[in-house]
Design an enzyme around this catalytic site. Structure first.
Site, PDB file in Angstrom:
ATOM      1  N   GLY A  56       0.876  -1.168   0.000  1.00 21.85           N
ATOM      2  CA  GLY A  56       0.000   0.000   0.000  1.00 21.85           C
ATOM      3  C   GLY A  56       0.901   1.201   0.000  1.00 21.85           C
ATOM      4  CB  CYS A  57       0.721   4.282  -1.966  1.00 20.50           C
ATOM      5  SG  CYS A  57       1.758   4.665  -3.379  1.00 20.50           S
ATOM      6  CD  GLN A  58      -1.284   7.771   0.930  1.00 20.76           C
ATOM      7  OE1 GLN A  58      -1.552   8.554   1.819  1.00 20.76           O
ATOM      8  NE2 GLN A  58      -0.785   8.160  -0.218  1.00 20.76           N
ATOM      9  NE  ARG A 104      -2.086   4.270  -7.910  1.00 18.46           N
ATOM     10  CZ  ARG A 104      -1.436   4.659  -8.975  1.00 18.46           C
ATOM     11  NH1 ARG A 104      -0.852   3.771  -9.728  1.00 18.46           N
ATOM     12  NH2 ARG A 104      -1.368   5.919  -9.299  1.00 18.46           N
ATOM     13  CB  SER A 105      -2.976   5.298  -2.123  1.00 23.06           C
ATOM     14  OG  SER A 105      -4.310   5.649  -1.888  1.00 23.06           O
TER      15      SER A 105
END
Lengths: 406, 144
Positions: free
Chosen positions: B54-56, B121-122
């Site tokens: 996960g991006c975040q 996606r984040s």
């Protein structure tokens, strides 16, 4: 707020939105800018009155569409001051532009043992295609480091330049740090070493006037959605002599000269790089975006962005526990920061409840995060329609976040 | 031994707790408090193998299957995510694979933190829910 700014804001319907019952404060312009009504209207008009495929039919609408499409190309030629319209290749964005370049330039010019230079501050879109090219060809990727302020180490760049370097590919403006790189010098030094130079202009094209001939740059990429235009349209500019020497990347219809099952010969520039049906509505609606930039004027854009960055930098410095990431002397409209002990995703979640949209995380630039030993930042990025009052709301949101997590 | 509440009962319970707060700020303060309740993660799970992409924010998730029931443990470097993880574990840990697969978790949307569940996606949190269901599916398949 002065009259001009007010008039600019009125052109962007989305700026009247409310988010979580608060007026939208849109500070994520480096991700994408909002679109003026002229762009939105142009897209609508295309689908209402003109929709048809380009470069194919002999019927009225197709001819109309083709003429408008080629007019857009000439608008970009003028915008970038390229010598020829066919040096302007339409893509779906900077990422596709760089992938095209990495493939086609790579096929024509890059061999085992050759070198490609990028920098540590690049977006993944200007890292991974080159890594892949190196993996395919056996070429070597060299990386220019940055100093603590987020400026390229130009002495190191000079050391990396040598006879094996085929291409230098550097961001014109950094998406994470806001650093405006000394591109004229980068290009001059690259050329002296016999290399070609590509600039990733994704974060530059809406902020500074780009003159490809004055820069003498070999290739330039940009995304129109980051310059008040529609999503799904990008440009790869390349010098005609180089583009002519490069093979096509994607192949199919529209880009061919003659196809038999034994052999296909390809069409001329720019079509040999533009196969398949393009985003015609987007390409046509890019023109009002360019007109918007011209009308507002580069001086006003620079003046406002500098004022906003200065104001935000001063205000943020007054909040305890906030540290800036990227303090280059030459900086575009980006303020990246961290709040001590607060994860950027937690902060962004709280900001959202103030109506404030910022980007959080690594901004698709993990190597530069690793350079500073951080996992992410919060990034406020400005457009010409932003105001000091909006930065005040951001400051309130930061103060609340500090209070909640402190 | 106290009887284990069903997923639906736990959902109702969580919804009750959150109904005390009108203000989003109070809800987040409560989530921040909940993050402190999350049992510590077994260090064997704190590595890239158990990291949910996960991006975040980073989320580590481990699962064990004992006597027909799935036991989860997890952690995150972001506090709000951690508080939400606490809720997810309370809802889905110590359940049969079937219960986990069938869980809809509508309550999390109703209590107004649904943004954190949006498929993006984040978002490590949404991916975590998906991964929990994947674990359940795998355990169920193995058993079947």
């Amino acid at each position: 707020m002065n009259d001009k700014l007010q008039k600019i804001r009125q052109q962007f319907p989305i700026l009247n939105c409310r988010v979580n019952d608060k007026p939208l404060v849109y500070l994520d312009n480096a991700a994408t800018t909002q679109k003026p009504l002229s762009v939105i209207d142009r897209m609508t008009r295309y689908y209402m009155e003109e929709n048809s495929n380009v470069h194919r039919g002999l019927h009225h609408l197709s001819q109309l569409g083709t003429a408008a499409f080629e007019e857009s190309r000439r608008a970009f030629q003028k915008f970038l001051n390229s010598e020829l319209a066919e040096e302007v290749i339409f893509t779906k964005g900077t990422t596709e532009s760089i992938n095209l370049l990495a493939f086609s330039f790579g096929e024509a010019f890059v061999h085992e043992g050759d070198e490609i230079i990028i920098s540590v501050m690049e977006h993944h879109a200007n890292i991974v295609p080159w890594q892949q090219l190196c993996a395919r060809t056996g070429a070597v990727l060299k990386v220019v480091p940055v100093n603590d302020a987020g400026e390229l180490e130009m002495e190191e760049y000079k050391k990396l330049l040598g006879p094996k370097v085929k291409l230098v590919s550097i961001a014109h403006v950094s998406n994470t740090l806001g650093t405006v790189n000394p591109v004229a010098e980068i290009i001059r030094l690259g050329h002296e070493a016999g290399a070609r130079v590509h600039l990733d202009g994704a974060q530059a094209a809406a902020h500074v006037q780009v003159d490809v001939r004055a820069l003498d740059v070999d290739f330039y990429s940009l995304s129109v959605h980051k310059m008040y235009g529609p999503m799904g349209v990008g440009i790869l500019y390349g010098k005609a002599a180089l583009l002519n020497a490069m093979p096509p990347w994607q192949t199919g219809g529209e880009m061919i000269d003659k196809v038999t099952f034994e052999k296909t010969t390809f069409g001329d520039l720019p079509y040999k790089f533009e196969t398949g049906t393009p985003d015609v509505a987007g390409v046509l609606a890019s023109v009002p975006a360019l007109e918007f930039l011209q009308e507002v004027g580069w001086d006003f854009i620079a003046e406002r962005e500098h004022a906003l960055v200065k104001y935000a930098t001063e205000k943020l410095a007054q909040i305890g526990g906030v540290s800036l990431v990227g303090t280059a002397k030459e900086k575009g409209g980006v303020v990246s920061f961290n709040i001590d002990g607060v994860h950027s995703s937690d902060a962004a979640t709280i900001f959202d409840h103030f109506g404030v949209a910022v980007r959080s995380g690594h901004h698709c630039a993990q190597p530069i995060m690793a350079r500073y030993g951080i996992i992410g930042t919060l990034r406020a990025s400005f457009a010409v329609y932003n105001t000091e009052e909006e930065i005040d709301v951001l400051v309130k949101a930061i103060e609340k976040t500090v209070q909640m997590f402190g | 031994m106290t009887e284990i509440k069903s997923c639906a009962e736990t959902e109702a319970e969580i919804e009750d707790e959150f109904s005390l707060f009108d203000d989003w700020m109070d809800k987040y303060s409560y989530i921040i408090d909940l993050s402190k309740e999350l049992p510590p993660l077994d260090e064997k799970y704190r590595n890239d193998q158990f990291l949910i992409k996960g991006c975040q924010s980073q989320v580590w998730l481990g699962a064990e299957y004992r006597d027909g029931r799935v036991y989860f443990q997890a952690d995150s470097d972001a506090i709000i995510t951690k508080g939400l993880i606490y809720l997810l574990i309370r809802l889905l840990s110590d359940r049969t694979p079937q219960e986990i697969i069938e869980a809809q978790l509508e309550s999390l949307k109703r209590i107004g933190i649904s943004d954190n569940l949006s498929p993006s996606r984040s978002n490590g949190f949404a991916n975590m829910l998906k991964q929990m269901k994947m674990y359940a599916l795998v355990f169920q398949t193995k058993e079947g």
